[in-house]
Design an enzyme around this catalytic site. Sequence first.
Site, short mmCIF file in Angstrom:
data_model
loop_
_atom_site.label_atom_id
_atom_site.label_comp_id
_atom_site.label_asym_id
_atom_site.label_seq_id
_atom_site.Cartn_x
_atom_site.Cartn_y
_atom_site.Cartn_z
N GLY A 1 14.75 -4.61 -8.28
CA GLY A 1 14.87 -5.96 -7.74
C GLY A 1 16.18 -6.24 -7.06
O GLY A 1 16.65 -7.39 -7.08
N HIS B 1 17.00 -0.20 -0.48
CA HIS B 1 16.56 -1.37 -1.25
C HIS B 1 15.49 -0.91 -2.23
O HIS B 1 14.45 -0.38 -1.83
CB HIS B 1 16.00 -2.45 -0.33
CG HIS B 1 15.53 -3.67 -1.06
ND1 HIS B 1 16.35 -4.75 -1.32
CD2 HIS B 1 14.32 -3.98 -1.62
CE1 HIS B 1 15.68 -5.67 -2.00
NE2 HIS B 1 14.44 -5.22 -2.19
N CYS B 2 15.76 -1.10 -3.51
CA CYS B 2 14.86 -0.61 -4.55
C CYS B 2 14.09 -1.79 -5.16
O CYS B 2 14.70 -2.62 -5.87
CB CYS B 2 15.63 0.12 -5.64
SG CYS B 2 14.57 0.83 -6.91
N PRO B 3 12.80 -1.93 -4.92
CA PRO B 3 12.06 -3.03 -5.53
C PRO B 3 11.89 -2.88 -7.03
O PRO B 3 11.66 -3.86 -7.73
CB PRO B 3 10.70 -2.97 -4.81
CG PRO B 3 10.56 -1.57 -4.35
CD PRO B 3 11.94 -1.09 -4.04
#
Length: 474
Positions: free
Chosen positions: A199, A194-196
């Site tokens: 997003g 999961h890459c913030p």
Amino acid sequence: MPPGGGGPMKDCEYSQISTHSSSPMESPHKKKKIAARRKWEVFPGRNKFFCNGRIMMARQTGVFYLTLILILVTSGLFFAFDCPYLAVNITPAIPVVGGILFFFVMGTLLRTSFSDPGVLPRATPDEAADLERQIDIANGTSSGGYRPPPRTKEVIINGQTVKLKYCFTCKIFRPPRASHCSLCDNCVERFDHHCPWVGNCVGKRNYRFFYMFILSLSFLTVFIFAFVIAHVILRSQQTGFLNALKDSPASVLEAVVCFFSVWSIVGLSGFHTYLISSNQTTNEDIKGSWSNKRGKENYNPYSYGNIFTNCCVALCGPISPSLIDRRGYIQPDTPQPAAPSNGITMYGATQSQSDMAAATPLLQSEPSLTSEELHMPGKPGLGTPCASLTLGQPTPPSSMPNLATEATLSDIMPLKDEHGGHQFLTPDEAPSPPRMLGTGSPLTHSRTMHMLGLASQDSLHEDSVRGLVKLSSV
């Protein structure tokens, strides 16, 4: 009251009270149409949707806007303050190449952030219950056991044993390389991480766009940093270093941002280049799923053994379609039309004939008879043919064994005339209920459906009982 005189009755207005109840043929027209809802409106995961479900993102998008601002501001300053000087003193190809890299970076970023990463649909209640039964049967556990059954399955992929874990949230066995994202609350196929910064989750359907984004962003960062330094050096040769910094303060800001960003971006690009060449995911590499430390026979079953083939599969293979169909419509359950509660009773009629009569407008305002009212002594029940009895003929009660059931109307009529003033009616003289179909209608000739009013049935039954009592007394 005199005509034209005032009074309370003059001002009264009467509203017509309709006793005509709705029929199955009319109810669909009177129902209000409910707007169909799309699947993204009831999506169970923690995601945000925009543009009627076309854009799908994670709920935490604050860091994504920071990424967007950094790219737009840095590139905008470069095109506004550095490119005019560089195009004149070096070559006009610099703003052209910079523009191509900028649009490629923005396109891949938005494609990664706004797409479905490969979310797996959750099991329906029926599928979850069936899967629970399969787990209980496979593990041989009873319903009263205190220990829950193991939630794993083993499959063989290229000679390597791979365990499939059960997801208690999605109620499914995850496919190989799939994992559940705790932030988005979804199982993602070929889950990478999961890459913030984008997003969104990075999975099977958007991994190639994520890799192209970080790779092109590395080139753009290095490109901007290099030509900003060239711009400052050229100006310092003409006016001095301090004067060059004063004349172009935007170049200083761009150089600082690119200097601190280029190391992480270039390092991330190199790491994912290694993963693609070996056909691994970030999740598998962090967990050490295919590390030699776990055993000599442990190897990556998904690798093709060739760096070029692994890169082609990851970057050039077909993109699988979305499994959640977020813009599809929810199919509502179509309710079955209920049987009408009013309508006259038809003796000896089948169900299809009852439905046909219920849909006939002439028969909808008649009183309804329940099954308890129909099954009375001396009255034929619903569904009982009346071909052996003529209209008005009394039915002998079952409690009189000495009276033959073949007694005709002519045997009872004289006794009735002698002892009472009652008189039986012939079929032509028998009164018919109001709004009854005529005797010449097709319904009267099908299966001899005799339809009687409730009052006439009771009077005929009373007369027949009295006449039979007189016969038995004689």
